[in-house]
Motif scaffolding. Structure first.
Motif, PDB file in Angstrom:
ATOM      1  N   GLU A 177       0.990  -1.185  -0.107  1.00  0.00           N
ATOM      2  CA  GLU A 177      -0.056   0.087  -0.003  1.00  0.00           C
ATOM      3  C   GLU A 177       0.788   1.471  -0.083  1.00  0.00           C
ATOM      4  OE1 GLU A 177      -2.676  -0.418   3.318  1.00  0.00           O
ATOM      5  OE2 GLU A 177      -4.115  -1.437   2.039  1.00  0.00           O
ATOM      6  N   ALA A 178       2.067   1.084   0.527  1.00  0.00           N
ATOM      7  CA  ALA A 178       2.692   2.429   0.603  1.00  0.00           C
ATOM      8  C   ALA A 178       3.476   2.758  -0.892  1.00  0.00           C
ATOM      9  CB  ALA A 178       4.059   2.102   1.674  1.00  0.00           C
ATOM     10  N   MET A 179       3.343   1.433  -1.822  1.00  0.00           N
ATOM     11  CA  MET A 179       3.893   1.788  -3.156  1.00  0.00           C
ATOM     12  C   MET A 179       3.137   2.748  -3.981  1.00  0.00           C
ATOM     13  SD  MET A 179       4.630  -2.268  -3.901  1.00  0.00           S
ATOM     14  CE  MET A 179       5.896  -1.993  -5.396  1.00  0.00           C
ATOM     15  N   ASP A 180       3.725   3.394  -5.034  1.00  0.00           N
ATOM     16  CA  ASP A 180       2.901   4.513  -5.702  1.00  0.00           C
ATOM     17  C   ASP A 180       1.644   3.652  -6.353  1.00  0.00           C
ATOM     18  OD1 ASP A 180       4.733   6.298  -5.505  1.00  0.00           O
ATOM     19  OD2 ASP A 180       5.856   6.279  -7.263  1.00  0.00           O
ATOM     20  N   MET A 181       0.512   4.255  -6.237  1.00  0.00           N
ATOM     21  CA  MET A 181      -0.697   3.768  -6.582  1.00  0.00           C
ATOM     22  C   MET A 181      -0.678   3.676  -8.357  1.00  0.00           C
ATOM     23  SD  MET A 181      -3.591   2.502  -5.856  1.00  0.00           S
ATOM     24  CE  MET A 181      -5.028   3.203  -4.779  1.00  0.00           C
ATOM     25  N   GLY A 182      -1.082   2.815  -8.832  1.00  0.00           N
ATOM     26  CA  GLY A 182      -1.129   2.743 -10.268  1.00  0.00           C
ATOM     27  C   GLY A 182       0.159   2.210 -10.838  1.00  0.00           C
ATOM     28  N   SER A 183       1.175   2.377 -10.197  1.00  0.00           N
ATOM     29  CA  SER A 183       2.535   1.869 -10.910  1.00  0.00           C
ATOM     30  C   SER A 183       2.614   0.456 -11.168  1.00  0.00           C
ATOM     31  CB  SER A 183       3.802   2.295  -9.631  1.00  0.00           C
ATOM     32  OG  SER A 183       3.424   1.335  -8.807  1.00  0.00           O
ATOM     33  N   THR A 184       3.608   0.361 -12.137  1.00  0.00           N
ATOM     34  CA  THR A 184       3.650  -1.161 -12.577  1.00  0.00           C
ATOM     35  C   THR A 184       4.005  -2.105 -11.460  1.00  0.00           C
ATOM     36  OG1 THR A 184       4.198  -0.209 -14.952  1.00  0.00           O
ATOM     37  CG2 THR A 184       4.453  -2.591 -14.436  1.00  0.00           C
ATOM     38  N   GLU A 185       4.870  -1.266 -10.757  1.00  0.00           N
ATOM     39  CA  GLU A 185       5.359  -2.493  -9.439  1.00  0.00           C
ATOM     40  C   GLU A 185       4.416  -2.911  -8.624  1.00  0.00           C
ATOM     41  OE1 GLU A 185       6.902   0.470 -10.598  1.00  0.00           O
ATOM     42  OE2 GLU A 185       8.880  -0.449 -11.461  1.00  0.00           O
ATOM     43  N   ARG A 186       3.498  -1.742  -8.361  1.00  0.00           N
ATOM     44  CA  ARG A 186       2.389  -1.904  -7.283  1.00  0.00           C
ATOM     45  C   ARG A 186       1.521  -2.898  -7.830  1.00  0.00           C
ATOM     46  NH1 ARG A 186      -0.837   1.883  -3.230  1.00  0.00           N
ATOM     47  NH2 ARG A 186      -2.684   0.391  -3.142  1.00  0.00           N
ATOM     48  N   THR A 187       1.067  -2.591  -9.157  1.00  0.00           N
ATOM     49  CA  THR A 187      -0.155  -3.464  -9.743  1.00  0.00           C
ATOM     50  C   THR A 187       0.480  -4.876  -9.781  1.00  0.00           C
ATOM     51  OG1 THR A 187      -0.799  -1.812 -11.169  1.00  0.00           O
ATOM     52  CG2 THR A 187      -1.228  -4.206 -11.764  1.00  0.00           C
ATOM     53  N   ARG A 188       1.828  -5.385 -10.199  1.00  0.00           N
ATOM     54  CA  ARG A 188       2.495  -6.309 -10.185  1.00  0.00           C
ATOM     55  C   ARG A 188       2.365  -7.037  -8.680  1.00  0.00           C
ATOM     56  NH1 ARG A 188       7.960  -9.245 -12.018  1.00  0.00           N
ATOM     57  NH2 ARG A 188       7.207 -11.317 -11.513  1.00  0.00           N
ATOM     58  N   ALA A 189       2.961  -6.475  -7.938  1.00  0.00           N
ATOM     59  CA  ALA A 189       2.899  -6.825  -6.318  1.00  0.00           C
ATOM     60  C   ALA A 189       1.373  -7.141  -5.981  1.00  0.00           C
ATOM     61  CB  ALA A 189       3.508  -5.872  -5.485  1.00  0.00           C
ATOM     62  N   GLU A 190       0.446  -6.560  -6.082  1.00  0.00           N
ATOM     63  CA  GLU A 190      -0.850  -6.706  -5.758  1.00  0.00           C
ATOM     64  C   GLU A 190      -1.433  -7.978  -6.262  1.00  0.00           C
ATOM     65  OE1 GLU A 190      -2.641  -2.151  -4.627  1.00  0.00           O
ATOM     66  OE2 GLU A 190      -2.448  -2.689  -6.745  1.00  0.00           O
ATOM     67  N   ARG A 191      -1.052  -8.249  -7.646  1.00  0.00           N
ATOM     68  CA  ARG A 191      -1.589  -9.198  -8.332  1.00  0.00           C
ATOM     69  C   ARG A 191      -0.845 -10.444  -8.059  1.00  0.00           C
ATOM     70  NH1 ARG A 191       0.689  -8.758 -13.763  1.00  0.00           N
ATOM     71  NH2 ARG A 191       2.304 -10.095 -12.861  1.00  0.00           N
ATOM     72  N   ASP A 192       0.373 -10.543  -7.878  1.00  0.00           N
ATOM     73  CA  ASP A 192       1.241 -11.940  -7.367  1.00  0.00           C
ATOM     74  C   ASP A 192       0.879 -12.415  -5.991  1.00  0.00           C
ATOM     75  OD1 ASP A 192       1.603 -12.304  -9.967  1.00  0.00           O
ATOM     76  OD2 ASP A 192       3.642 -11.535 -10.012  1.00  0.00           O
ATOM     77  N   LEU A 193       1.071 -11.199  -5.332  1.00  0.00           N
ATOM     78  CA  LEU A 193       1.307 -11.331  -3.559  1.00  0.00           C
ATOM     79  C   LEU A 193      -0.212 -11.046  -2.861  1.00  0.00           C
ATOM     80  CD1 LEU A 193       4.369  -9.445  -3.250  1.00  0.00           C
ATOM     81  CD2 LEU A 193       4.228 -12.034  -3.618  1.00  0.00           C
ATOM     82  N   ILE A 194      -1.132 -10.401  -3.532  1.00  0.00           N
ATOM     83  CA  ILE A 194      -2.461 -10.081  -2.736  1.00  0.00           C
ATOM     84  C   ILE A 194      -3.548 -11.127  -3.592  1.00  0.00           C
ATOM     85  CG2 ILE A 194      -4.304  -8.579  -1.833  1.00  0.00           C
ATOM     86  CD1 ILE A 194      -1.614  -8.334  -0.564  1.00  0.00           C
ATOM     87  N   SER A 195      -3.901 -10.702  -4.668  1.00  0.00           N
ATOM     88  CA  SER A 195      -4.770 -11.454  -5.443  1.00  0.00           C
ATOM     89  C   SER A 195      -4.445 -13.119  -5.571  1.00  0.00           C
ATOM     90  CB  SER A 195      -4.902 -10.859  -6.940  1.00  0.00           C
ATOM     91  OG  SER A 195      -5.235  -9.739  -6.700  1.00  0.00           O
ATOM     92  N   ARG A 196      -3.248 -13.554  -5.780  1.00  0.00           N
ATOM     93  CA  ARG A 196      -2.839 -14.772  -5.752  1.00  0.00           C
ATOM     94  C   ARG A 196      -2.291 -15.434  -4.599  1.00  0.00           C
ATOM     95  NH1 ARG A 196      -0.018 -14.133 -11.800  1.00  0.00           N
ATOM     96  NH2 ARG A 196      -2.060 -14.097 -12.923  1.00  0.00           N
ATOM     97  N   SER A 197      -3.324 -15.149  -3.695  1.00  0.00           N
ATOM     98  CA  SER A 197      -2.928 -15.708  -2.375  1.00  0.00           C
ATOM     99  C   SER A 197      -4.447 -15.954  -1.662  1.00  0.00           C
ATOM    100  CB  SER A 197      -2.432 -14.692  -1.454  1.00  0.00           C
ATOM    101  OG  SER A 197      -3.468 -13.754  -1.021  1.00  0.00           O
ATOM    102  N   VAL A 198      -4.412 -16.961  -0.826  1.00  0.00           N
ATOM    103  CA  VAL A 198      -5.527 -17.605  -0.027  1.00  0.00           C
ATOM    104  C   VAL A 198      -5.291 -17.662   1.485  1.00  0.00           C
ATOM    105  CG1 VAL A 198      -4.772 -19.913  -0.559  1.00  0.00           C
ATOM    106  CG2 VAL A 198      -7.382 -19.476  -0.117  1.00  0.00           C
ATOM    107  N   MET A 199      -6.203 -17.572   2.253  1.00  0.00           N
ATOM    108  CA  MET A 199      -6.252 -17.648   3.592  1.00  0.00           C
ATOM    109  C   MET A 199      -6.730 -19.037   4.033  1.00  0.00           C
ATOM    110  SD  MET A 199      -8.004 -17.580   6.485  1.00  0.00           S
ATOM    111  CE  MET A 199      -9.703 -16.564   6.152  1.00  0.00           C
TER     112      MET A 199
END
Length: 170
Positions: free
Chosen positions: A74-96
């Motif tokens: 969340e501290a990464m720049d909103m909309g940046s390629t890096e944040r989008t990739r981090a959100e996709r691979d580390l948040i979306s592609r995760s399960v509790m």
């Protein structure tokens, strides 16, 4: 907030035909300490990150660890390629997953897929490797973990000389 204790060690556990595996007791204690269940029926959880094409493992966090990772993203720049990739691979592609009272979890389909446990693999039984990585642990199929350890380049560097080289800022 500091983590209760570091995940340390290597453990091997059988994966049964129903895709259940026991979390090592040492890791379970940390997961429980980092996720105080609210209410009588609540159970401690583990957050399994299976994203990242090149990864041969599943990264596993306590609730506190998963929250800290999300805060860093969340501290990464909103909309940046890096944040989008981090959100996709580390948040979306995760399960509790909740930890059963007997210490086992059921590996969800995407996690089994990442680890290479498909159909007949489960019927014949397999083994998972749990590897501690301070604030998280990694979950591998045992054969993959053993092969990666065998491939590691041993360049005669004492690992203690690497510690402290790259201090985190902030």
């Amino acid at each position: 907030m500091a983590m209760a204790e570091a995940f340390r060690g290597e453990f091997y556990q059988k994966v049964d035909s129903k895709a259940r595996v026991s979390i090592p007791a040492a890791f379970r204690r940390i997961l429980e300490a980092d996720d105080q269940p609210l209410g009588e029926t609540a159970r401690p959880r583990v957050y399994l990150v299976y994203g990242g094409k090149s990864r041969t493992f599943v990264e596993c966090y306590s609730r506190r660890g998963a929250d800290a990772l999300a805060a860093e993203i969340e501290a990464m720049d909103m909309g940046s390629t890096e944040r989008t990739r981090a959100e996709r691979d580390l948040i979306s592609r995760s399960v509790m997953v909740e930890i059963e009272p007997d210490g086992r979890i059921v590996l969800p389909p995407k996690v089994r897929e990442k680890m290479g446990f498909q159909g007949d693999d489960l019927a014949s039984g397999g083994e998972a490797a749990f590897a501690g990585f301070t604030n998280r642990f990694r979950l591998y199929r045992r054969e993959v973990y053993d092969a990666e350890l065998a491939e590691e380049d041993d360049d005669d560097t004492d690992p203690l000389t690497l510690v402290g080289r790259h201090k985190r800022s902030g």
